[in-house]
Design an enzyme around this catalytic site. Sequence first.
Site, short mmCIF file in Angstrom:
data_model
loop_
_atom_site.label_atom_id
_atom_site.label_comp_id
_atom_site.label_asym_id
_atom_site.label_seq_id
_atom_site.Cartn_x
_atom_site.Cartn_y
_atom_site.Cartn_z
N HIS A 71 1.23 -1.14 0.07
CA HIS A 71 -0.19 -0.12 -0.09
C HIS A 71 1.04 0.86 0.14
O HIS A 71 0.86 1.61 -0.42
CB HIS A 71 -1.15 -0.10 1.51
CG HIS A 71 -1.74 1.19 1.39
ND1 HIS A 71 -2.98 1.14 1.98
CD2 HIS A 71 -2.30 1.61 0.15
CE1 HIS A 71 -3.62 2.07 1.74
NE2 HIS A 71 -3.20 2.54 0.69
N HIS B 90 -0.07 -1.51 9.24
CA HIS B 90 1.24 -1.98 9.38
C HIS B 90 2.69 -2.18 10.18
O HIS B 90 1.47 -0.71 11.27
CB HIS B 90 2.03 -1.96 8.21
CG HIS B 90 1.81 -2.26 6.71
ND1 HIS B 90 1.76 -3.62 7.07
CD2 HIS B 90 0.54 -1.80 5.89
CE1 HIS B 90 0.99 -4.18 5.23
NE2 HIS B 90 0.59 -2.98 5.15
#
Length: 323
Positions: free
Chosen positions: A212, A285
């Site tokens: 991402h 994350h």
Amino acid sequence: MATRDKSPPSTPTTTPPPKTHASSHQIPPIALIVYPITLLVGSLYSSISPTARFPHAHPAPLAPSIATDINLSSPPESPVNYFARKDNVFNVYFVKIGWLWLTLAFASLLISQPVYRKTATSSGRLTQATVRYALATTAWYLMTQWFFGPPVIDRSFVITGGGCERVASGVAGAAQAATGAGEVAALESVLTAAACKAAGGKWAGGHDVSGHVFMLVVVTGVLVCEGVGVAGDAICKALSFSTGEEGNRKDEDEGEKGRVWVLRFVLAVAGLGWWMLFMTAIWFHTWLEKWSGLTIALGTLYAIYFLPRKVPAWRKVVGMPGV
């Protein structure tokens, strides 16, 4: 007897700087610092904010078709933030098809800007711009989609000890335990995040490079470098939505108005990409996963847009926006 003045000693020849288009500008390398600052601020907020640290505040990530798509547990029924929801409108209609938005914005620049009009010089610029787009697309494709099999992100996840595991909890776990070793072996042989999810497993245990972050940094970086390079002088006009200069605007031809709106579209895509990058920094994350994705993305941007300024041979291949 008068003597002639000796001619000055010759100096070694150097490669002259490239001739630039009248409206071309180049983003300075220091501008890339906006990306580490964005990740740093978002990561710090995620660490100190009680809301972001809430144990159930992390649903499945926003990234499309990469390892991060299923690395976390299923989303809660009521996420604490709209951007932490996988089904938020920006994720569904922007991030999941992010490369399509980049392609549309990039193509609109090539079609609308005068620097790419059909002349001998502009033909070369158009070819080089296409090469730059192809290089960025190749990097994205190899990282997140396919690299002689699983993409680079999935390969790195497996190499660092990750794999596809069964989701086992409660009654469901007991039922799965009775299925035998054959199913376990089948799951362990899965080498991509998408295949793992399709098989009902969970991608876990390895270092999950943030696809991402990688994608959004490349998308925003490409569009800003291209937009500023070919139409730097028109950026302020594109950003101005004031109607106070009606007389001047009536004098503009339709082509110029169209170019201004194209730049607004390009800036809108880049701006939304930056915002979603910031949301990723907060909600998804680990620090290391985000920064590894950023490092790869910055390397990609440097090779395409900054290395040509120092290496004339490479500049002849990829060119520079507006040059």
